[in-house]
Scaffold this motif. Structure first.
Motif, mmCIF file in Angstrom:
data_model
loop_
_atom_site.group_PDB
_atom_site.id
_atom_site.type_symbol
_atom_site.label_atom_id
_atom_site.label_comp_id
_atom_site.label_asym_id
_atom_site.label_seq_id
_atom_site.Cartn_x
_atom_site.Cartn_y
_atom_site.Cartn_z
ATOM 1 N N TYR A 242 0.827 -1.193 0.000
ATOM 2 C CA TYR A 242 0.000 0.000 0.000
ATOM 3 C C TYR A 242 0.874 1.260 0.000
ATOM 4 N N LEU B 205 0.397 5.879 0.147
ATOM 5 C CA LEU B 205 -0.410 7.096 0.182
ATOM 6 C C LEU B 205 0.029 7.980 -0.983
ATOM 7 N N TRP C 216 -5.355 6.490 -1.314
ATOM 8 C CA TRP C 216 -4.622 5.281 -0.968
ATOM 9 C C TRP C 216 -4.521 4.386 -2.201
ATOM 10 N N ARG D 1 -3.447 0.557 -3.646
ATOM 11 C CA ARG D 1 -3.146 -0.842 -3.324
ATOM 12 C C ARG D 1 -2.469 -1.461 -4.539
#
Length: 369
Positions: free
Chosen positions: A85, A87, A95, A97
């Motif tokens: 993950y 930011l 976010w 993934r």
């Protein structure tokens, strides 16, 4: 590079009262002593200029190592858990993934694109955070305290190199080796990055044991490592039709999706983590030593510029070609001058100022022999 190292050490020993390396002289102290002490500006001006150049050079080296380490940790997380993950802070705040399945469909590094399709977004990844927590504290240690990590890094390097060289030798084809590579500027930049160790030598000299020979240590390290680099490059080119910019990544991509392929992939990740990642604290320590040795700033200020600051800026170069461009141009600029040209200039000034200087009795025992 090794000549630059021995010249720097010789200049250190030629300083008054330091023929046994009894005075602690860091890289910037050597430059200020000779260039500032020969009427070419004041010692203080040369010292501050040397500090600026030295810190920029080491920060460039450090940023490159931090980026590679963070990318490797993200790949390890993907390897074991299937996803990682990050930011995203630009061009959108969100976010992200990253999944192993998506990464397997391309040769891109983690987080090369965001869910909206933006290429090379600015991200703060989980691997970056883990690297910061695990590696940055080692930068507050001394060189002596860090020696155990360097032993581990060397052992990992030796084992993994033997593994990859063994993989190469099973599929050699002389027709695959080109006379000239396709990206010469990048090769020059990476080569200079690998040999930019002259600025670290004074810090090592100050903390080595008295019975350790400087010349033998430098040259017996440089020759085998150079031969290994050449051999690795040639064998890698002979083993694969298209050896990419990252040789180890090329090995991983051709290892297959079986258990052997997973083992090779893990070895590649561990190589970057141990060999490159464990080198990051050394750059932190060298900057701290130079800032503190001349009382240029307080302990906390030295810790900030030497340890914290590189981590504050490295994340911005995590994705895309910015890292490689940064490495190439910084190596050709700052590193070339600080690690190759300036040590030779200092030695020339030292010899000219002390034309009748001779090795004192016991010089070899003190390390230069």
């Amino acid at each position: 590079s090794s000549f630059a190292c021995t010249m720097t050490c010789q200049a250190m020993q030629m300083a008054p009262g330091n023929h046994r390396f009894t005075n602690r002289m860091e890289y910037c102290d050597v430059i200020a002593h000779y260039l500032g002490g020969r009427g070419v500006g004041s010692v203080r001006v040369w010292y501050c200029a040397a500090q600026l150049l030295y810190n920029i050079c080491l920060t460039c080296l450090n940023v490159g190592s931090i980026i590679v380490t963070a990318q490797t940790v993200d790949q390890i997380i993907l390897f074991f858990f299937g996803s990682s993950y990050a930011l995203e802070v630009y061009p959108t705040v969100d976010w992200i993934r990253e999944t192993q399945a998506r990464l397997d469909n391309s040769t891109a590094l983690p987080f090369a694109t965001d869910p909206q399709g933006h290429v090379n977004p600015f991200v703060l990844s989980l691997g970056y955070a883990v690297s910061l927590v695990g590696i940055m504290p080692m930068g507050f240690m001394t060189l002596e305290d860090n020696i155990i990590f360097q032993f581990v890094a060397f052992a990992a390097f030796a084992v993994i190199m033997c593994l990859f060289l063994g993989v190469f030798t099973t599929q050699l084809d002389p027709t695959r080796l080109p006379a000239v590579g396709g990206n010469v500027p990048q090769s020059i930049g990476v080569s200079m990055f690998c040999y930019s160790y002259a600025i670290a030598i004074p810090s090592w000299v100050n903390e080595k044991r008295k019975d350790v020979s400087i010349n033998r240590t430098i040259w017996w390290s440089a020759f085998p490592s150079t031969l290994l680099k050449i051999g690795f490059g040639i064998l890698g080119a002979l083993a694969y039709d298209a050896m990419g910019d990252n040789a180890l990544l090329t090995v991983v991509e051709n290892a297959g999706s079986n258990a052997w392929g997973d083992f090779v992939k893990l070895a590649d990740f561990l190589f970057s983590l141990f060999v490159i990642g464990f080198g990051v604290p050394l750059f932190h320590i060298f900057v701290r030593y130079n800032l503190r040795n001349g009382n240029l700033c307080s302990k906390w200020t030295a810790n900030f510029w030497g340890v914290i600051f590189p981590w504050l800026i490295s994340w911005a170069l995590y994705t895309g070609d910015l890292y490689q461009d940064f490495l190439n141009y910084s190596s050709l600029g700052f590193n070339a001058f600080a690690c190759f040209l300036l040590p030779m200039l200092v030695f020339a000034v030292a010899v000219r100022g002390e034309p009748h200087w001779r090795m004192p009795s016991g010089g070899e025992a003190d390390g230069l022999g």
